[in-house]
Design a protein around this motif. Structure first.
Motif, PDB file in Angstrom:
ATOM      1  N   PHE A 168       4.011   9.380  11.080  1.00 28.81           N
ATOM      2  CA  PHE A 168       3.760  10.366  10.027  1.00 28.81           C
ATOM      3  C   PHE A 168       3.175   9.756   8.760  1.00 28.81           C
ATOM      4  O   PHE A 168       2.850  10.468   7.821  1.00 28.81           O
ATOM      5  CB  PHE A 168       5.071  11.098   9.689  1.00 28.81           C
ATOM      6  N   CYS A 169       3.089   8.440   8.685  1.00 31.81           N
ATOM      7  CA  CYS A 169       2.612   7.786   7.460  1.00 31.81           C
ATOM      8  C   CYS A 169       1.085   7.835   7.396  1.00 31.81           C
ATOM      9  O   CYS A 169       0.416   7.330   8.289  1.00 31.81           O
ATOM     10  CB  CYS A 169       3.093   6.337   7.406  1.00 31.81           C
ATOM     11  N   PRO A 170       0.514   8.409   6.352  1.00 29.12           N
ATOM     12  CA  PRO A 170      -0.950   8.490   6.276  1.00 29.12           C
ATOM     13  C   PRO A 170      -1.615   7.123   6.197  1.00 29.12           C
ATOM     14  O   PRO A 170      -2.812   7.004   6.461  1.00 29.12           O
ATOM     15  CB  PRO A 170      -1.198   9.309   5.003  1.00 29.12           C
ATOM     16  N   TYR A 171      -0.852   6.117   5.820  1.00 26.64           N
ATOM     17  CA  TYR A 171      -1.420   4.766   5.717  1.00 26.64           C
ATOM     18  C   TYR A 171      -1.087   3.896   6.928  1.00 26.64           C
ATOM     19  O   TYR A 171      -1.450   2.729   6.973  1.00 26.64           O
ATOM     20  CB  TYR A 171      -0.916   4.077   4.444  1.00 26.64           C
ATOM     21  N   PRO A 199      12.858   5.977   5.556  1.00 25.06           N
ATOM     22  CA  PRO A 199      12.028   4.793   5.794  1.00 25.06           C
ATOM     23  C   PRO A 199      11.405   4.234   4.518  1.00 25.06           C
ATOM     24  O   PRO A 199      11.366   3.018   4.317  1.00 25.06           O
ATOM     25  CB  PRO A 199      10.963   5.317   6.756  1.00 25.06           C
ATOM     26  N   VAL A 200      10.947   5.103   3.636  1.00 22.00           N
ATOM     27  CA  VAL A 200      10.318   4.623   2.410  1.00 22.00           C
ATOM     28  C   VAL A 200      11.302   3.799   1.578  1.00 22.00           C
ATOM     29  O   VAL A 200      10.935   2.763   1.009  1.00 22.00           O
ATOM     30  CB  VAL A 200       9.726   5.799   1.590  1.00 22.00           C
ATOM     31  N   LEU A 201      12.539   4.224   1.538  1.00 23.62           N
ATOM     32  CA  LEU A 201      13.515   3.489   0.730  1.00 23.62           C
ATOM     33  C   LEU A 201      14.019   2.242   1.458  1.00 23.62           C
ATOM     34  O   LEU A 201      14.301   1.208   0.833  1.00 23.62           O
ATOM     35  CB  LEU A 201      14.676   4.422   0.359  1.00 23.62           C
ATOM     36  N   ILE A 206       0.770  -1.250   0.000  1.00 21.30           N
ATOM     37  CA  ILE A 206       0.000   0.000   0.000  1.00 21.30           C
ATOM     38  C   ILE A 206       0.799   1.296   0.000  1.00 21.30           C
ATOM     39  O   ILE A 206       0.205   2.360  -0.084  1.00 21.30           O
ATOM     40  CB  ILE A 206      -0.993   0.044   1.196  1.00 21.30           C
ATOM     41  N   CYS A 207       2.107   1.247   0.076  1.00 20.67           N
ATOM     42  CA  CYS A 207       2.868   2.504   0.109  1.00 20.67           C
ATOM     43  C   CYS A 207       2.682   3.257  -1.218  1.00 20.67           C
ATOM     44  O   CYS A 207       2.859   2.689  -2.288  1.00 20.67           O
ATOM     45  CB  CYS A 207       4.345   2.214   0.342  1.00 20.67           C
ATOM     46  N   VAL A 208       2.320   4.534  -1.116  1.00 22.61           N
ATOM     47  CA  VAL A 208       2.134   5.336  -2.338  1.00 22.61           C
ATOM     48  C   VAL A 208       3.339   6.236  -2.608  1.00 22.61           C
ATOM     49  O   VAL A 208       3.291   7.103  -3.470  1.00 22.61           O
ATOM     50  CB  VAL A 208       0.849   6.201  -2.240  1.00 22.61           C
ATOM     51  N   ARG A 209       4.401   6.049  -1.850  1.00 23.17           N
ATOM     52  CA  ARG A 209       5.642   6.816  -1.992  1.00 23.17           C
ATOM     53  C   ARG A 209       5.386   8.325  -1.928  1.00 23.17           C
ATOM     54  O   ARG A 209       5.923   9.094  -2.711  1.00 23.17           O
ATOM     55  CB  ARG A 209       6.350   6.466  -3.294  1.00 23.17           C
ATOM     56  N   CYS A 210       4.554   8.702  -0.948  1.00 23.19           N
ATOM     57  CA  CYS A 210       4.240  10.129  -0.788  1.00 23.19           C
ATOM     58  C   CYS A 210       5.421  10.886  -0.187  1.00 23.19           C
ATOM     59  O   CYS A 210       5.521  12.095  -0.319  1.00 23.19           O
ATOM     60  CB  CYS A 210       3.010  10.286   0.100  1.00 23.19           C
ATOM     61  N   GLY A 211       6.292  10.170   0.502  1.00 21.14           N
ATOM     62  CA  GLY A 211       7.488  10.807   1.062  1.00 21.14           C
ATOM     63  C   GLY A 211       7.291  11.445   2.430  1.00 21.14           C
ATOM     64  O   GLY A 211       8.216  12.053   2.963  1.00 21.14           O
ATOM     65  N   ALA A 212       6.101  11.296   3.010  1.00 22.27           N
ATOM     66  CA  ALA A 212       5.853  11.937   4.313  1.00 22.27           C
ATOM     67  C   ALA A 212       6.802  11.404   5.394  1.00 22.27           C
ATOM     68  O   ALA A 212       7.119  12.107   6.353  1.00 22.27           O
ATOM     69  CB  ALA A 212       4.410  11.717   4.745  1.00 22.27           C
ATOM     70  N   CYS A 213       7.247  10.173   5.231  1.00 23.21           N
ATOM     71  CA  CYS A 213       8.134   9.583   6.238  1.00 23.21           C
ATOM     72  C   CYS A 213       9.611   9.897   5.962  1.00 23.21           C
ATOM     73  O   CYS A 213      10.467   9.652   6.808  1.00 23.21           O
ATOM     74  CB  CYS A 213       7.950   8.068   6.274  1.00 23.21           C
ATOM     75  N   ALA A 214       9.904  10.383   4.761  1.00 21.02           N
ATOM     76  CA  ALA A 214      11.290  10.408   4.281  1.00 21.02           C
ATOM     77  C   ALA A 214      12.274  11.077   5.233  1.00 21.02           C
ATOM     78  O   ALA A 214      13.360  10.561   5.480  1.00 21.02           O
ATOM     79  CB  ALA A 214      11.342  11.070   2.906  1.00 21.02           C
TER      80      ALA A 214
HETATM   81  S1  SF4 Z   1       4.628   7.983   4.532  1.00 16.34           S
HETATM   82 FE1  SF4 Z   1       3.772   5.905   4.249  1.00 16.34          FE
HETATM   83  S2  SF4 Z   1       2.854   5.909   2.200  1.00 16.34           S
HETATM   84 FE2  SF4 Z   1       4.176   7.729   2.316  1.00 16.34          FE
HETATM   85  S3  SF4 Z   1       6.170   7.027   1.498  1.00 16.34           S
HETATM   86 FE3  SF4 Z   1       6.280   6.738   3.705  1.00 16.34          FE
HETATM   87  S4  SF4 Z   1       5.622   4.589   4.045  1.00 16.34           S
HETATM   88 FE4  SF4 Z   1       4.955   5.179   1.942  1.00 16.34          FE
END
Ligand code: SF4
Ligand code: SF4
Length: 569
Positions: free
Chosen positions: A181-184, A126-128, A102-110
């Motif tokens: 911070f991850c919306p999902y 974290p996303v990477l 489900i990760c949409v790679r929004c970058g909120a966690c980056a």
């Molecule tokens: S915040 Fe969540 S959905 Fe967005 S890139 Fe990070 S892990 Fe993926």
């Protein structure tokens, strides 16, 4: 691993000055992440699990090897092992399957990971970090990945990928800050745990996690302290307490029929400053006159299985309920620990419970029912003590802590896994006069990790620990400069060890303390002599210097270390 691979003390002291560490380059590398190979730089990776420890635990592929070797001596069918292990876990853990999809790679966690902030390495976003695993998942388990390969973010599993997993899954402290911070709600710590489980199928673990696990298996605690060493240590503490207060206290051990089983992380009775907190518990229980017992079998509350595999968590945790049953106690009280409480609250009940043979915990002093512990039957000491203070059951002299200007580090696990934010602050405010929180965004749910949890608190990894500790160190430095803070309180045994070098480096002059050390220094006990020193043997504020007593305490410490009966020492 040969001893020549260990960094020398001069190499460790060659860590650059903070100014240099703060010049972090956050520029992405020229090539794409899949084409940027991992580099094992000294000071940034942990040494591998020793063969002897893997053998003790009956874990696969025990051998001596080094991450800098070309050949990691993997089993012949290693690809098949990983593929089957991956498939098994996707079927078993629904959250893992979801997190892969489900990760949409929004970058909120980056930019939320302390290791990315401190190192600038994109694979510490974290996303990477999750993509390291997700790319293989896509390749092996999704149609898009099988058909489109790289276009769909898929890549084949190779030995280089395994090396990359090892490097980056052991540069994640499983702190879960990113998940806030991850919306999902993707929990990268859970992905790291899965990555580590897969690595363990090939015999790829780190020794700073494996040795405590093996010790725990053999002797009941991470440090390998045997029952007589544990008993002697607690008795030495009783000597020291008598020296400070004039009161001789009992050390109830393996007492059948006691009301409460008390369990602490072994760091609390092994190393300073945890030892002072351990003495603090003993003084509190004596003053209250509660019916409790220590156990030489359940002599470890911490659980490094959490940094290894779910199966290992279960194996190590089982002894606490087993011992509670054998001793016939009513409920369990646990000390100041971090990851221990993640295990208690997220896994214990379903892994080894339900503990129907125990009763719902009730404070014998205030009558408070700890309904949050209705299921696990295990109460956190901070809840217990906050409740005592709330009911005016303790006589406290705050002036005895007047030399302390305190701030509080929310340890990742009690904060994010349990939501214990107010109890420690309430207790601290009631035992000392000077308390200042660090800035919002660095505390409570958003607290920054010490950089050394999840098995990474080892010295060969010091370069990366200090980089990862930069955001926490920066916040400590802020309150040090603004309010003159000189003491960092925490309620976690790992933190009590890892925050010491962190403070020495980023905020020199700030010392580390457990909370029950401060409680015990403030506690006015019935029948105590006039106190002139604190538990560290230092003069209490306003008292004359008691140098003869201080040297007695130092002598005791040296003596204890010689006699604890620790294996392998
Ligand atoms: S915040 Fe969540 S959905 Fe967005 S890139 Fe990070 S892990 Fe993926
Ligand atoms: S769990 Fe913590 S260490 Fe791991 S990626 Fe997230 S923020 Fe970083």
């Amino acid at each position: 691993m040969s001893s020549s691979e260990l960094p020398s003390s001069s190499e460790l002291s060659n860590i650059p000055e903070p100014d240099e560490f703060m010049r972090v380059v956050h520029k992405p590398p020229r090539k794409g992440w899949m084409d940027t190979p991992v580099e094992f730089k000294r000071g940034t990776y942990c040494f591998p699990g020793k063969a002897k420890n893997l053998k003790i635990l009956d874990m696969p592929n025990p051998r001596e090897w080094s991450p800098t070797d070309e050949d990691w001596k993997l089993p012949e069918n290693w690809k098949e092992i990983i593929r089957e292990g991956f498939k098994d876990r996707l079927e078993k853990y629904r959250s893992f399957k979801l997190f892969m999809d489900i990760c949409v790679r929004c970058g909120a966690c980056a930019d939320k990971c302390h290791f990315f902030i401190g190192s600038g390495d994109p694979k510490n976003m974290p996303v990477l970090r999750a993509e390291l695993l997700r790319s293989v998942y896509r390749n092996d388990f999704t149609t898009a990945g099988k058909l489109l390969g790289r276009l769909a973010g898929a890549r084949e599993l190779t030995e280089d990928v395994i090396k990359e997993w090892f490097y980056y899954f052991y540069q994640c402290t499983e702190c879960r800050r990113c998940s806030v911070f991850c919306p999902y709600g993707i929990d990268t710590a859970e992905i790291t745990m899965m990555g580590r489980e897969l690595l363990h199928l090939l015999g790829l673990g780190i020794n700073w996690a494996m040795e405590p696990v093996a010790n725990c298996f053999r002797t009941g605690n991470h440090l390998g302290i045997r029952p007589h060493g544990f008993k002697d240590t607690l008795e030495f503490f009783a000597d020291d307490i008598e020296n400070v207060t004039g009161i001789r206290i009992d050390v109830p051990l393996n007492k059948k029929g006691a009301e409460i089983l008390f369990v602490v992380p072994s760091g609390d009775y092994f190393g300073d400053p945890g030892t002072y907190t351990c003495m603090g518990y003993m003084m509190l229980f004596h003053e209250l006159g509660i019916d409790y017992t220590w156990s030489t079998y359940a002599s470890e509350g911490g659980n490094f299985g959490l940094f290894t595999s779910h199966e290992m968590i279960k194996r190590l945790n089982a002894k606490i309920y087993t011992e509670a049953k054998r001793l016939g106690v009513k409920w369990i009280l646990g000390g100041e620990c971090g990851h221990m409480w993640r295990v208690m609250h997220q896994y214990m009940d379903t892994m080894n419970g339900p503990a129907d043979f125990l009763e719902e915990p009730v404070s014998p002093i205030t009558g408070t029912k700890f309904e949050n512990a209705k299921s696990t039957k295990m109460v956190h000491i901070m809840e217990f003590t906050a409740d005592l203070i709330r009911h005016n059951k303790l006589r406290l002299d705050l002036g005895r802590n007047d030399d302390l200007i305190v701030t509080f580090h929310d340890s990742c696990n009690p904060a994010r896994a349990m939501g214990i934010f107010e109890e420690p602050r309430y207790v601290i405010r009631n035992v000392c006069n000077h308390f200042y929180d660090m800035p919002e965004g660095t505390i409570r749910e958003q607290t920054f990790c010490c950089g050394g949890g999840a098995g990474l608190g080892t010295d060969e990894n010091l370069d990366m620990r200090l980089r990862g500790g930069f955001p926490r160190g920066n916040a400590v430095r802020y309150v040090q400069e603004k309010y003159g803070v000189n003491r960092l309180a925490c309620m976690c045994a790992i933190d009590r060890a890892t925050l010491i070098p962190l403070c020495d480096y980023w905020a020199p002059g700030v010392l580390v303390t457990g909370i029950h050390e401060m409680v015990a220094n403030a506690l006015i006990m019935k029948g105590e002599k006039e106190r002139t020193i604190n538990l560290r043997g230092e003069p209490l504020p306003g008292s004359k210097n008691q140098s003869s007593v201080v040297s007695h305490r130092n002598w005791r410490q040296a003596d204890r270390r010689l006699e604890t009966g620790r294996e392998g020492e």
